[in-house]
Design an enzyme around this catalytic site. Structure first.
Site: not given
Ligand code: GLN
Ligand code: ZN
Length: 764
Positions: A493, A524, A704
């Site tokens: 992505e 935010r 995270h």
């Molecule tokens: N496909 C998205 C990613 O990998 C999914 C993000 C999400 O679930 N918030 O970033």
């Protein structure tokens, strides 16, 4: 006369000034005095905007540096000791609770933050002790800010979160077992003291928010209202406007009726206009109605004709003196001003109204009802023209889309075969091992990626150059996945800025703003795209990148799409057609994309729906089932166009499925990946209890944090999962996408993940 009022104004300022000031303060770039002064400047600016708009009743204490619930936590001294014991300055103690504090030998994580009702705003949860006491802060913020406005020549109506909601929205602290509502007796004297001080300062009325009244409440909470509000009324106290929003309150009329001496009741007539009649019938004989007719949750211009009609209905029944025209909720959920939008097409801009414009709207509507429409003829005519323009615009109406929606058949929602048959084919087609490994889609979005994207947006590099850059990024992530020996690959992505915006930019029916930020939490802000009209897909959106990636590897490549509900929920939706219609349009556009991906040789396709859960209506029952039904349908419509041998995945960033498991099961996705690493593996029991037949990848580590999970930790986690899931059901993957991580930790973590998966493969 009919008065106008605003329930709360956005805090950020015209250029997200509060965000900038807060972050500068946290980063040590400005002083405490500077940030406090900026808050003061913003409050004053916002009061002035509303005054100039002609609003009669202007709120104060709606401003917060971080969150208004957190303001109350601090003001009532409901501060857990781990924050209070350091003797921090009040503003630092406040931020410590909001965002944690790691400085000068102090190390405390923040208090829990959760979604504010069904909005995308998050509040800090009151976190209470078994032996909790409350004490009003010296110089309490609502009094201070009331006086601050008064000094500037503006009389305001202070806003407080009511005692029942404050407690009902709270929880017992770790290791404590107190039921928050049982603390009411202890909390009320603090409210009395606060209200007394407000009255002394000159506040005649106070807006007291009890939004929990839109929920189905436990008996204990319902029973709390009567004693609470008996204590909060008296000649030494201001008159109270009890405010509810984001739903109807008809089911809680008995509770509200038990509360005597309420000066006024505010109801949300944007969300639930149909409750007006019963509200009017149930209003006390002298009570004032605050009619929320200007939408606090969306960006559309108010339809003056409809709003005036609603208000007139109330006026005819109870008289002008007893009606206030108001925003449906606080305007916190809307952007600051439309004036900042210089790039929107004029036609479209004319349909919108942000917070500053909505302030004008309440004033105009009140004037129209007080003096008659002639008094604001010009505004009413202009408004009618905007409504007309929007209703008839080619941007909003696409006959082809409507026709296609009419032709949707029930069969289009279903895969060709049931799961066992599909799985048999997929297994052969994709030759997947036991415990297949994969990731959720994104790989680290490096600084370089952001730089190149920026250059491309600014026109500093050509489309071709940008494309080459993206291809190289894809090459890199494929090489890394080869090295790691994952089973199902992703392209990473790199071309996507945001998982909704990316699709919105490629769909007809969407527009984008440059400044329409709304606060999500703390500093935010998010800038949701706006759905203005019927949605369609002029051309494939993701096929090029996925196809390129697939050509570079012999492993199955997973195509990656954002689902219809997530696209809808993370946008400002239209208010002129039902959300189910918009979801179906998105679904049809995505369906074409899914089919095109398959035709391009992509045989694993993931449709992310992280926002499915947050769309759940606030009350259980019919409404919730109706939502789930169209939400599930839209997912199925978007994914069911493929052959049995193509595998559909979906992803959710949460693991609490207990209350709507039937809907998750009904999605009929071949594989679900869910966040699970921080939750108890016990949550997976629901899959066993309901004999869930399909495949699941509960996240094995938290993405995270930069922390690298050891191979052993992952094994332990998988071992736990195997208590609930069958080996042939289980996929091994992280909790969510990796875009916010660095490469170093990503590689290490995934390498441990693959080794752990191989270990189980050998064992089974
Ligand atoms: N496909 C998205 C990613 O990998 C999914 C993000 C999400 O679930 N918030 O970033
Ligand atoms: Zn996720």
């Amino acid at each position: 006369m009919v008065q106008s009022s605003v329930l709360g104004f956005p805090r950020m300022g015209v250029n997200r000034d509060l965000k900038k000031a807060n972050e500068a303060y946290w980063g040590g770039k400005i002083s405490r005095d500077d940030v406090l002064a900026e808050g003061k400047r913003l409050r004053l600016a916002h009061w002035k905007i509303q005054k100039d708009a002609g609003v009669d009743i202007i709120p104060s204490n709606d401003f917060a540096f971080y969150d208004h619930v957190l303001d109350h936590i601090q003001m009532f001294n409901a501060i857990p000791e781990r924050y209070s014991k350091h003797g921090l300055e009040p503003i630092d103690e406040y931020f410590a609770m909001g965002r944690g504090h790691q400085k000068d030998g102090i190390d405390v994580p923040s208090l829990e933050m959760v979604k504010w009702f069904d909005s995308n705003y998050h509040y800090v949860k009151p976190t209470l002790q078994d032996n909790q006491t409350f004490k009003l802060a010296a110089d309490p913020k609502p009094v201070r800010e009331f006086l601050e406005a008064k000094e500037a020549g503006i009389t305001t109506r202070p806003v407080l979160l009511g005692p029942v909601s404050f407690l009902a929205l709270g929880k017992a602290d770790r290791g404590q077992s107190v039921d928050p509502i049982t603390l009411l007796e202890k909390l009320l004297p603090v409210y009395v003291e606060l209200l007394e001080s407000l009255k002394k300062a000159g506040a005649e009325t106070v807006q007291i928010d009890e939004p929990v009244l839109v929920f189905d409440l436990p008996e204990k909470v319902k029973a709390a209202f009567k004693p609470a509000y008996e204590k909060l009324s008296g000649s030494n106290l201001p008159k109270l406007v009890l405010a509810t929003y984001f739903g109807d309150i008809v089911h809680n009329f008995d509770v509200i009726a038990s509360v005597k001496h309420l000066y006024a009741l505010h109801v949300d007539l944007v969300r639930n206009p149909e409750q007006l009649q019963s509200v009017l019938e149930n209003l006390g004989s002298e009570q004032v109605l605050s009619a929320g007719v200007v939408d606090g949750r969306n960006i559309w211009k108010t339809n003056f004709k409809k709003a005036i009609e609603l208000v007139e209905t109330a006026v005819q029944k109870i008289g002008k003196e007893r009606v206030i025209v108001a925003t449906s909720s606080s305007l916190l959920h809307t952007p600051h001003t439309l004036d900042s939008e210089k790039k929107l097409p004029e036609e479209v801009k004319d349909w919108f109204s942000f917070a500053s414009e909505k302030a004008v709207e309440v004033a105009v509507i009140a004037k129209a009802v007080t003096e008659g429409p002639a008094a604001v003829r010009e505004q009413i005519e202009a408004n009618a023209k905007s409504m007309q323009s929007r209703a008839s615009s080619a941007r909003t109406n696409n006959p082809d889309v409507k026709k296609r929606q009419q032709e949707v058949t029930p069969e289009q929602h279903n895969r060709k075969s049931e799961f066992p048959e599909r799985y048999a084919q997929q297994k052969k087609h994709l030759s997947l091992p036991l415990f297949p490994t994969t990731t959720i889609g994104s790989f680290p979005q490096t600084k370089e990626i952001r730089i190149q994207r920026n250059k491309f947006t600014k026109g500093e590099i050509t489309a071709e150059e940008y494309e080459k850059f993206i291809e190289k990024e894809i090459d890199d992530v494929i090489a890394i996945q080869d090295e790691l020996d994952l089973d199902v690959y992703v392209h990473g992505e790199p071309e996507r800025n945001d998982m909704v915006q990316y699709f919105g930019e490629r769909l007809d029916g969407y527009v984008f703003t440059t400044h329409a930020w709304v606060q999500s939490y703390g500093s935010r802000c998010v800038r949701p795209p706006i759905i203005v009209g019927d949605i369609s897909r002029p051309a494939p959106m993701t096929v090029k990148e996925s196809k390129y990636a697939a050509s570079k590897s012999s492993k199955p490549m997973k195509g990656m799409l954002t689902g219809p509900i997530t696209c809808l929920r993370w946008s400002f939706p239209r208010d002129d057609v039902h959300q189910s219609v918009q979801a179906q349009q998105l679904a049809l556009a995505l369906r074409d994309e899914v089919v095109d991906l398959e035709a391009a040789g992509i045989y694993v396709i993931q449709v992310d729906e992280p926002a499915l859960r947050e769309g759940l209506p606030l009350r259980a029952g019919k409404e919730r089932e109706a939502y789930l039904s169209w939400a599930v349908d839209s997912f199925k419509l978007s994914t069911a166009g493929v052959n049995d041998s193509t595998q559909i995945h979906s992803h959710f960033c949460y693991s609490e499925f207990q209350d709507f498991f039937h809907a998750i099961a009904a999605l009929d996705a071949d594989v679900l990946s869910i966040e699970n690493s921080k939750s108890d593996a016990k949550l997976l029991k629901v899959f066993v209890d309901k004999a869930y037949p399909r495949h699941i990848g509960p996240g094995v580590y938290d993405i995270h944090s930069p922390r690298v999970p050891s191979e052993q930790e992952i094994k332990d986690r998988v071992e736990e999962m195997l208590q609930y899931l069958k080996p042939e059901q289980l996929w091994i993957n992280p909790d969510c996408g990796l875009k916010t991580r660095q490469w170093k930790e990503t590689k290490e973590a995934l390498s441990n993940l693959v080794t752990a998966a191989k270990h189980f493969r050998e064992k089974h």
